[in-house]
Design a protein around this motif. Structure first.
Motif, short mmCIF file in Angstrom:
data_model
loop_
_atom_site.label_atom_id
_atom_site.label_comp_id
_atom_site.label_asym_id
_atom_site.label_seq_id
_atom_site.Cartn_x
_atom_site.Cartn_y
_atom_site.Cartn_z
N LEU A 4 0.85 -1.19 0.00
CA LEU A 4 0.00 0.00 0.00
C LEU A 4 0.89 1.24 0.00
O LEU A 4 1.75 1.39 0.87
N ILE A 13 1.52 12.82 10.87
CA ILE A 13 0.69 11.66 10.50
C ILE A 13 1.51 10.63 9.72
O ILE A 13 1.39 9.43 9.96
N PHE A 17 2.32 7.69 12.52
CA PHE A 17 1.44 8.57 13.29
C PHE A 17 2.09 8.88 14.65
O PHE A 17 2.38 7.98 15.43
N LEU A 175 -10.10 5.59 21.89
CA LEU A 175 -9.66 6.11 20.59
C LEU A 175 -9.47 4.94 19.62
O LEU A 175 -8.40 4.34 19.53
N GLY A 176 -10.55 4.60 18.94
CA GLY A 176 -10.61 3.37 18.16
C GLY A 176 -9.63 3.28 17.01
O GLY A 176 -9.37 2.19 16.51
N GLY A 177 -9.06 4.40 16.60
CA GLY A 177 -8.15 4.38 15.46
C GLY A 177 -6.80 3.74 15.77
O GLY A 177 -6.03 3.45 14.86
N ARG A 178 -6.51 3.55 17.06
CA ARG A 178 -5.21 2.96 17.44
C ARG A 178 -5.47 1.61 18.11
O ARG A 178 -5.82 1.56 19.30
N TRP A 181 -4.61 0.44 21.81
CA TRP A 181 -5.28 1.03 22.97
C TRP A 181 -6.70 0.49 23.17
O TRP A 181 -7.34 0.81 24.17
N ARG A 341 -1.80 0.47 13.85
CA ARG A 341 -2.77 1.01 12.90
C ARG A 341 -3.62 -0.10 12.30
O ARG A 341 -3.29 -1.27 12.39
N TRP A 342 -4.73 0.29 11.71
CA TRP A 342 -5.64 -0.67 11.10
C TRP A 342 -5.12 -1.15 9.77
O TRP A 342 -5.23 -2.32 9.44
N PHE A 343 -4.58 -0.25 8.97
CA PHE A 343 -4.04 -0.67 7.68
C PHE A 343 -2.72 -1.40 7.91
O PHE A 343 -1.95 -1.06 8.80
N GLU B 40 -2.28 3.63 -3.59
CA GLU B 40 -2.00 2.65 -4.64
C GLU B 40 -1.81 1.31 -3.94
O GLU B 40 -0.83 1.12 -3.21
N ALA B 99 -6.34 10.71 16.64
CA ALA B 99 -6.03 9.37 17.12
C ALA B 99 -7.23 8.43 16.97
O ALA B 99 -7.06 7.22 16.87
N ALA B 100 -8.44 8.99 16.97
CA ALA B 100 -9.64 8.15 16.88
C ALA B 100 -9.92 7.70 15.46
O ALA B 100 -10.62 6.71 15.24
N CYS B 101 -9.41 8.42 14.47
CA CYS B 101 -9.73 8.13 13.07
C CYS B 101 -8.86 6.98 12.54
O CYS B 101 -7.65 7.12 12.46
N PRO B 102 -9.47 5.84 12.17
CA PRO B 102 -8.65 4.73 11.67
C PRO B 102 -8.09 4.99 10.27
O PRO B 102 -7.22 4.25 9.81
#
Lengths: 347, 179
Positions: A4, A13, A17, A175-178, A181, A341-343, B40, B99-102
């Motif tokens: 990716l 970021i 991050f 903080l669901g993006g990490r 945690w 991270r999710w990705f 990509e 931080a909350a944004c995946p």
């Protein structure tokens, strides 16, 4: 194979991050410490015998240190804000789904609760201050003459201390993006870590004030200077084993919660499994296991167990190690959490 | 009620970054920052590789974690189309929303507040498409109301295979990629 690549290069970021730096771990550490001091002082206030000198370290020095530590922590949090002049916006609303909003209002309530706890016994703890400010004696007499007020102050300190300690962990866990945690264990983990650092701090203060033959040599100068200035009553070293024992209990619960935290991630989704890998085998594994688990929990547990068994003297070492470990826990969890991270891949 | 969404055809996108330039120009995005970008993604094993080009931005989620965690209410859902916005005057720059944004869709503007894609709400309110959609030379981007079954985005999603990003995160994103 999945690769990716992004054309995005936003500061803080990308590529990793890292929006929160040293300010947030400092705030989380001091917040947890203050929460622990409030719980210990609150419980001590509830079961206090006013003529017992050991009460002083918990019910007067603890909250006084708590007031200073909380102010320092909030200043650190302020330094982190991007839009500093708008900080007052926190107190024009209450957002029920935001732990940070809960925290900002809790912090506002913590100050008077800590002050009430400290003021109850301040004149007898530091007579020099009381003679300079007679109002302190009146406030102390007012509080102590009303058992219900003492009970209320004790309960309030205990409840707010628990709320403050848990909030520092919940703040991250929502903080669901990490993915690292995303665990409800983080709240109790930070609470017990805060309790252990608070007990360690108070234990360390008692070690410093032990009879001259038993305390570290460097403490002599410090103590004599402080005693001259404040005419403070000497502390009771008999409380040291109680605090060391309590600290051992908190550390045992903390290490159990750490185990549950990692187990929860390893048995969860691939994303969370990968996040736990940062601490288990990844770039944060060495500092985590050496600084947090080894030096911050296992070593002080061993030293304090030997102290309690009268195999070695009470020393400052376990106190310093526990506080160092508590701070390292927050630094590593904040850093590793941001790196998770999710990705799967980036850049 | 309306629910704005963007549908992007990954078979048409060539990754030219016109959408990125249009957004920066339209919204005066500071140098070094971007509200949208090109991803990509290559997967498979050589020689059977598959390439997907995506124009990405804030997903304007129906369940936005950035709004739930905001301590001041600066991050909010606009009544028009459920667009997720940030009130600059209310934002304290605490970075919780980042931080909350995946999707890592937000950043801190040099002026201190959290910033991100707005679906060009100022254009949409005037009946125009977002800037990125309006300039796309490959016509791969479509914008419209998902709650209107006759809208172009609804018809495309009903007739083509598609996916959203990280549906497992539970945010209910409103940007879809045709495959």
């Amino acid at each position: 194979m999945t690769e990716l690549t992004y054309t995005r290069h936003n500061p803080l970021i990308d590529p990793i991050f890292h929006v929160w730096e040293w300010q947030i771990p400092v705030y989380l550490f001091l917040g947890g410490l203050v929460g622990g001091l409030m719980i210990i002082a609150g419980i001590r206030l509830l079961v206090l015998r006013p003529n017992r000198r050991e009460a002083l370290v918990c019910c007067t020095l603890g909250p006084l240190i708590g007031l200073a530590a909380l102010s320092l922590g909030m200043f650190s949090l302020f330094l982190d804000l991007g839009h500093k002049l708008h900080v007052w916006r926190l107190y024009t609303t209450f957002q029920v789904t935001s732990p940070m909003s809960w925290g900002s209002w809790i912090l506002l309530l913590v100050y008077p609760a800590l002050a009430a706890n400290a003021l109850a016994h301040l004149p007898e703890a530091i007579p020099a201050l009381a003679s300079r400010f007679p109002a302190l004696v009146k406030i102390s007499d007012f509080i102590l003459a009303r058992p219900r007020l003492v009970l209320f102050a004790g309960l309030t300190n205990t409840a707010l201390g628990a709320a403050l300690g848990i909030y520092t962990g919940i703040l991250l866990s929502t903080l669901g993006g990490r993915p690292l945690w995303n665990s409800a264990v983080l709240g109790p983990l930070f609470l017990f870590s805060g309790l252990s650092t608070a007990a360690a701090l108070l234990h360390g203060i008692l070690v410093l004030t032990m009879p001259s033959g038993e305390r570290p040599a460097f403490a002599d100068f410090l103590l004599s200077a402080l005693a001259r200035m404040t005419q403070a009553r000497p502390l009771d070293p008999a409380a040291a084993p109680i605090l060391a024992s309590a600290d051992n209990s908190f550390l045992t619960v903390e290490v159990s919660l750490l185990g549950l935290f990692l187990l929860g991630h390893v048995t969860s989704t691939a994303v969370h499994h990968r996040a736990a890998g940062l601490l288990l085998t990844g770039p944060y594994a060495a500092p985590f296991w050496v600084l947090v688990v080894g030096l911050g929990i296992a070593m002080p547990l061993l030293l304090q167990t030997l102290e309690l068994a009268h195999r070695i003297r009470h020393t400052l070492a376990p106190s310093l190690l526990v506080m160092f470990g508590g701070f390292a826990l927050r630094v590593i969890l904040v850093s590793a959490g941001q790196a998770s991270r999710w990705f799967e891949a980036l850049n | 009620m309306s629910r704005f969404a963007m549908v992007i055809d990954t078979h048409r996108c060539v990754g030219c970054q016109d959408c990125v330039v249009a957004c920066k120009t339209e919204n005066n995005v500071p140098e070094g920052y971007t509200r949208d970008w090109i991803a990509e993604e290559v997967h498979g094993e050589f020689p059977t590789l598959h390439l997907e080009l995506r124009s990405e931005r804030c997903n304007h989620c129906s369940n936005p974690p950035c709004v739930a965690c905001c301590p001041t209410g600066a991050s909010h859902v606009h009544p028009l189309g459920g667009v997720v916005l940030v009130s600059h005057d209310l934002c304290i720059g605490c970075k919780a929303c980042l931080a909350a944004c995946p999707y890592d869709a937000r950043f801190i503007h040099p002026d201190g507040y959290a910033d991100k894609c707005t679906f060009c709400i100022h254009r949409v309110e005037r009946g125009l498409d977002p800037a990125c959609v309006s300039v796309c030379p490959a016509h791969c981007m479509h914008f419209g109301d998902l709650d209107d079954p006759r809208s172009e985005v609804s018809r495309l999603l009903a007739s083509r295979n598609h996916h959203a990003l990280l549906p497992e995160a539970g945010t209910n994103p409103n940007i879809f990629y045709l495959t």
